[in-house]
Design an enzyme around this catalytic site. Structure first.
Site, short mmCIF file in Angstrom:
data_model
loop_
_atom_site.label_atom_id
_atom_site.label_comp_id
_atom_site.label_asym_id
_atom_site.label_seq_id
_atom_site.Cartn_x
_atom_site.Cartn_y
_atom_site.Cartn_z
N GLU A 97 0.81 -1.21 0.00
CA GLU A 97 0.00 0.00 0.00
C GLU A 97 0.85 1.27 0.00
OE1 GLU A 97 -3.94 -1.82 2.03
OE2 GLU A 97 -2.57 -0.88 3.41
N CYS A 122 3.18 8.47 1.01
CA CYS A 122 3.70 7.59 2.05
C CYS A 122 3.99 6.25 1.39
CB CYS A 122 2.65 7.49 3.17
SG CYS A 122 3.12 6.40 4.50
N CYS A 129 5.99 -6.54 7.99
CA CYS A 129 7.10 -6.00 8.79
C CYS A 129 7.48 -7.01 9.86
CB CYS A 129 6.69 -4.69 9.46
SG CYS A 129 8.06 -3.90 10.37
N CYS A 133 5.94 -4.46 16.52
CA CYS A 133 5.38 -3.45 17.44
C CYS A 133 3.93 -3.81 17.77
CB CYS A 133 5.46 -2.06 16.81
SG CYS A 133 7.14 -1.62 16.32
N CYS A 136 0.77 -1.91 15.99
CA CYS A 136 0.77 -1.63 14.55
C CYS A 136 0.16 -2.79 13.77
CB CYS A 136 2.20 -1.39 14.09
SG CYS A 136 2.36 -1.16 12.32
N CYS A 357 -1.91 6.19 10.01
CA CYS A 357 -0.70 5.56 10.55
C CYS A 357 -1.06 4.25 11.25
CB CYS A 357 -0.04 6.46 11.58
SG CYS A 357 0.55 7.99 10.92
#
Ligand code: SAH
Ligand code: SF4
Length: 373
Positions: A97, A122, A129, A133, A136, A357
């Protein structure tokens, strides 16, 4: 058609110098290298056929040696606030994305006239990933694979082309700013990131200014050192906590490179006059949003040319955190300012289309791969 991982290398990942060597090898005139580079990176060509002023035999020769895996537009979602989220499909069927934000900078205006018309993309650097975290959504995917430099660059080309179609901004490059804050940890894919930056900042290519490009990291210290030594782009750090105990719990990377080492690397980061490092701080209700956190954070950043972007947590289904309570965000910001630290609250853009975010994730969760244990 071969894929990025297939037998033929991606032509879009090649620097201009490599195209120069290629033309010499093919006994072509040297100017062809620049012509090809401009087709790829200034005009954003999607196919060899488009490059109509390159001799047909040369195009055939290129196609025999290189692949040109162009991202396909899988989905486009447009927010009420002008944000657009694209989900791209790679040649091997992965989804990544990118998010377009009109009139938003990279959160660091010192070198900019106040009202410059900004169009920011962005950009993603990985499929998923590995950093884990806890807040996220991208983390829930695990790391599926790295993006190649050509795939990183192509997000920018596809977005530019689409924006021209939509009548946004100036052709051929409506985008003015890039932030590497999409899916993935950019410094966990350093070589591809660096190759992509070199192309994106090249004057014969898209020609972005280093002042308008920001790389965000969760805190891979050796990568920060390399980025500072080898590029001139701006740095953003996802800090998100005011103590090692708090950060260990939210971001496993902190167990390897704790806050002290991270901030020492920030202090060493080469900074042009007037520049600042952006520190992103996601406010999680009852977790890192107390008055003590704000005061500790101000003390941590003392002496660093810094600006804090406060991001009220965007809630994600299935993740344990909640948004901060009413008034908390402003109180936190006021304490930082009182402690001498510039802080802004980042508006939540594109929340209605899950483009904000920490809301980027495509496809069902896969087995998680962790970079740091
Ligand atoms: N991996 C890099 C680049 C991604 S940036 C990094 O972490 O810096 C993504 C930003 O969104 C990070 O600053 C992260 O702290 C923030 N973020 C992640 N999940 C979020 C959420 N649910 N709500 C608000 N911000 C979030
Ligand atoms: Fe990865 Fe950044 Fe999300 Fe952490 S915040 S999981 S490093 S994308």
């Amino acid at each position: 058609m071969s894929t990025a991982a297939g037998p033929l290398p991606d032509l879009r990942a090649e620097p201009l110098e490599a195209l120069g060597r290629l033309m010499a090898e093919l006994r072509e005139k040297p100017f062809r290298a620049r012509q090809l580079f401009r087709w790829l990176h200034r005009r954003g060509a999607a196919t060899f056929e488009e490059m109509s002023d390159l001799p047909r035999e040369l195009r055939a020769e290129l196609a025999a040696r290189y692949a040109l895996p162009t991202l396909a537009r899988h989905e486009e979602r447009r927010s009420r606030d002008g944000t657009i989220k694209w989900t791209w499909r790679t040649a091997d069927g992965q989804l990544v994305e990118s998010v377009y934000m009109p009139h938003v900078g990279d959160g660091d205006d010192e070198e900019e006239p106040a009202n410059r018309d900004r169009r920011t993309l962005c950009v993603s650097t990985q499929v998923g990933c590995a950093m884990g975290c806890t807040f996220c959504l991208t983390a829930t995917m695990g790391l599926r694979r790295q993006l190649g430099a050509g795939e990183i660059v192509d997000q920018v080309h596809r977005a530019n082309r689409r924006l021209v179609e939509l009548g946004e901004g100036k052709a051929p490059r409506p985008l003015t700013n890039l932030v590497f804050m999409g899916m993935g940890e950019p410094l966990h894919n350093y070589e591809a990131l660096k190759a992509a930056l070199e192309i994106l900042l090249h004057e014969e290519g898209p020609d972005f200014s280093h002042r308008h490009v920001t790389v965000s990291t969760s805190g891979l210290v050796p990568g920060i050192e390399r980025l500072g030594a080898e590029t001139r782009v701006k740095l953003a750090i996802s800090l998100n906590a005011s103590s090692d105990a708090g950060r260990d719990a939210l971001m496993p990377v902190n167990r390897k490179w704790p806050i002290g080492e991270l901030l020492a690397a920030c202090r060493r980061f080469p900074m042009k006059q007037g520049r600042r490092i952006t520190f992103e701080y996601v406010l999680l209700g009852g977790v890192n949003d107390t008055d003590d956190d704000a005061r500790r954070l101000a003390r941590l950043l003392a002496g660093i040319p810094a600006k804090v972007n406060l991001i009220p947590y965007n809630e994600n289904p299935g993740l344990p955190h909640t948004a901060p309570g009413p008034g908390r965000v402003e109180a936190f910001r006021a304490l930082l300012m009182a402690g001498g630290v510039t802080a802004v609250v980042r508006r939540n853009r594109g929340r209605d289309i899950a483009a904000a975010c920490g809301q980027l994730a495509a496809g069902p969760p896969a087995a998680r791969v962790r970079a740091v244990r």
